[in-house]
Write a protein that holds these residues in place. Sequence first.
Motif, mmCIF file in Angstrom:
data_model
loop_
_atom_site.group_PDB
_atom_site.id
_atom_site.type_symbol
_atom_site.label_atom_id
_atom_site.label_comp_id
_atom_site.label_asym_id
_atom_site.label_seq_id
_atom_site.Cartn_x
_atom_site.Cartn_y
_atom_site.Cartn_z
ATOM 1 N N ASP A 71 -29.029 -8.564 -8.076
ATOM 2 C CA ASP A 71 -29.969 -7.648 -7.891
ATOM 3 C C ASP A 71 -30.692 -6.942 -9.187
ATOM 4 N N ALA A 72 -30.344 -7.656 -10.385
ATOM 5 C CA ALA A 72 -31.246 -7.124 -11.541
ATOM 6 C C ALA A 72 -32.527 -7.784 -11.548
ATOM 7 N N PRO A 73 -33.619 -6.981 -11.782
ATOM 8 C CA PRO A 73 -34.997 -7.835 -12.027
ATOM 9 C C PRO A 73 -34.887 -8.433 -13.029
ATOM 10 N N ALA A 74 -35.897 -9.659 -12.890
ATOM 11 C CA ALA A 74 -35.856 -10.618 -13.995
ATOM 12 C C ALA A 74 -37.211 -10.341 -15.110
ATOM 13 N N GLY A 75 -36.518 -10.623 -16.192
ATOM 14 C CA GLY A 75 -37.764 -10.349 -17.425
ATOM 15 C C GLY A 75 -37.081 -9.656 -18.595
ATOM 16 N N ASP A 104 -44.408 -12.891 -23.091
ATOM 17 C CA ASP A 104 -43.792 -12.672 -21.441
ATOM 18 C C ASP A 104 -43.184 -11.338 -21.490
ATOM 19 N N HIS A 105 -43.631 -10.456 -22.086
ATOM 20 C CA HIS A 105 -42.896 -9.147 -22.180
ATOM 21 C C HIS A 105 -42.835 -8.472 -20.816
ATOM 22 N N ALA A 106 -41.653 -8.189 -20.220
ATOM 23 C CA ALA A 106 -41.465 -7.909 -18.859
ATOM 24 C C ALA A 106 -40.556 -6.864 -18.765
ATOM 25 N N PRO A 107 -40.964 -5.492 -19.102
ATOM 26 C CA PRO A 107 -40.209 -4.470 -19.420
ATOM 27 C C PRO A 107 -39.542 -3.933 -17.912
ATOM 28 N N HIS A 108 -38.261 -3.971 -17.927
ATOM 29 C CA HIS A 108 -37.496 -3.274 -16.765
ATOM 30 C C HIS A 108 -36.399 -2.193 -17.378
ATOM 31 N N THR A 109 -35.966 -1.070 -16.764
ATOM 32 C CA THR A 109 -35.180 -0.139 -17.553
ATOM 33 C C THR A 109 -33.873 -0.711 -17.425
ATOM 34 N N VAL A 110 -33.108 0.133 -18.569
ATOM 35 C CA VAL A 110 -31.553 -0.379 -18.616
ATOM 36 C C VAL A 110 -30.783 -0.453 -17.404
ATOM 37 N N GLU A 111 -31.066 0.819 -16.481
ATOM 38 C CA GLU A 111 -30.480 0.936 -15.352
ATOM 39 C C GLU A 111 -30.788 -0.232 -14.465
ATOM 40 N N SER A 153 -23.436 -14.876 -19.890
ATOM 41 C CA SER A 153 -21.820 -14.459 -19.493
ATOM 42 C C SER A 153 -21.718 -13.121 -20.257
ATOM 43 N N GLU A 154 -22.401 -12.810 -21.529
ATOM 44 C CA GLU A 154 -22.195 -11.720 -22.161
ATOM 45 C C GLU A 154 -23.022 -10.495 -21.609
ATOM 46 N N ARG A 155 -24.390 -11.034 -21.716
ATOM 47 C CA ARG A 155 -25.546 -10.176 -21.582
ATOM 48 C C ARG A 155 -25.789 -10.115 -20.200
ATOM 49 N N LYS A 156 -25.317 -10.714 -19.201
ATOM 50 C CA LYS A 156 -25.674 -10.777 -17.802
ATOM 51 C C LYS A 156 -27.055 -10.265 -17.326
ATOM 52 N N GLY A 157 -27.252 -9.494 -16.472
ATOM 53 C CA GLY A 157 -28.471 -9.184 -15.946
ATOM 54 C C GLY A 157 -29.781 -8.847 -17.090
ATOM 55 N N PHE A 158 -29.257 -8.390 -18.359
ATOM 56 C CA PHE A 158 -30.079 -8.265 -19.358
ATOM 57 C C PHE A 158 -30.961 -9.346 -19.740
ATOM 58 N N LEU A 159 -30.255 -10.629 -19.773
ATOM 59 C CA LEU A 159 -30.818 -11.873 -20.060
ATOM 60 C C LEU A 159 -31.398 -12.654 -18.787
#
Length: 443
Positions: free
Chosen positions: A330-334, A315-322, A279-285
């Motif tokens: 819409d945010a990618p998972a990981g 399970d390092h799954a880097p996606h950009t901040v944007e 709820s706080e970190r949204k797509g980032f988590l």
Amino acid sequence: MMRHELVVEGRVVNPWAVHDTAQIGIDGGLITEIKKQGLQGERMIELPVKCLIFPGFIDLHAHLREDSSGGWNYKEDFRSGSAAALHGGVTTLVDMPNTPLPGVNAERLRLKKELARSKSELDIFFYGAITGTNIEHVADMSKEAIGYKLFLADGLSLHESELPEAFRAIEATSRPAVVHCEDQELIEERRAELEVVGLKAAGDEDLHSWLRPPQAELAAVKKVLNSYGMSDRHRLRIDIAHISVYDSLVLIRCAGGSAAGVHCEVTPHHLFFNREDLSERKGFLKTNPPLRGETDRCQLLDAFKRGEIDFLVSDHAPHTVEEKALDLPDAPAGVPNLDTFGNFVAWLIFSRGVNPALVSRVCAYNPAKFLGLRDRGSIEVGKRANLTILEHRSVKVSSEQLKTKCGWSPFEGFEFPGTVRYTVVNGEPFSFTGGVTATSDAP
Ligand code: DOR
Ligand code: ZN
């Protein structure tokens, strides 16, 4: 007396025993002597008691993103991903095949290997992806792949009905397989239901976990275990990837666990965060499988402490901040996890009471055995001089210190009780907070 190229001295944590003081003599990239005292080295690393020397961590599940298309190099590449791995204490890593040009045949894997060799100091190995259309390439791929990755959901996936054939083909190679267990049918049913009820829940942090519920993981684990059991093949080693639900572990245990060839892994994010944190970190988590409730998180952590989980993986799954800042659907998972891997291990030991010898097993010995890497996984004469040295001191995670190209961490701002002081790869020490002292009379 022989003078070693490098001597590392301090508390040594082997998979089955801790030695309060030991000296490790290193030459030509190998461990050549271990003694309580008396070794001499051209270079010496003398560590205070607050440091622990582990066999080099082996991460058997990471997504470094690079292939010969370069299409995802903006997220990460072999150079930045390796720097993040070293920073996190990882000395050996296995890269996942889901890149723009997926690793579905030997030639693709060979090209990835070449790129990795030119850009990385650590040993990077590769999994080949098994989809419904390339089972006939399994044998040929074994010359480049250390193992195979089977996704049961999303792109690159394999239909459950193809599992027995895939397992048969993999078994013939003597290589292991890692299986991403989420049930495609159940996820599709949920998607269809969503069309009917409408998107009123969109943007709601529960939507993602509702679309990929615990039942989706459990259904897929059952199907995998069934196919594995049906084939009655005990030469095949499988690893159920990133379990997020405690009941998955119960199923794996009922199937005989690692003694019967069925292993499992857990990630830092599933042991540290829960669904509420979204709820706080949204797509980032946002991750696949999703974060679960507090009960599952605690049960998995307790099971980990009891030694019931075979591997800790990034399970390092880097996606950009944007990308991660997009609306949740819409945010990618990981999430990226390599830079902070050592910090997380320190949290397990110093804040959660995990036995350091257990860490030595789940982060080094067990993955080495699973992957068939006999030259590493413990601190013994004749093994590769790969070491991960943790220091017990408080550090705050800050994005400026990260080496990953994506430049952020789910642990940003969190204070960990320890950090990586040195990562030694094939006898070469990479220092993060300490220095390598040359002995004054070194030639
Ligand atoms: O959350 C995830 N992200 N889970 C996966 O299995 C793949 C990964 C990725 O590649 O981004
Ligand atoms: Zn993954």
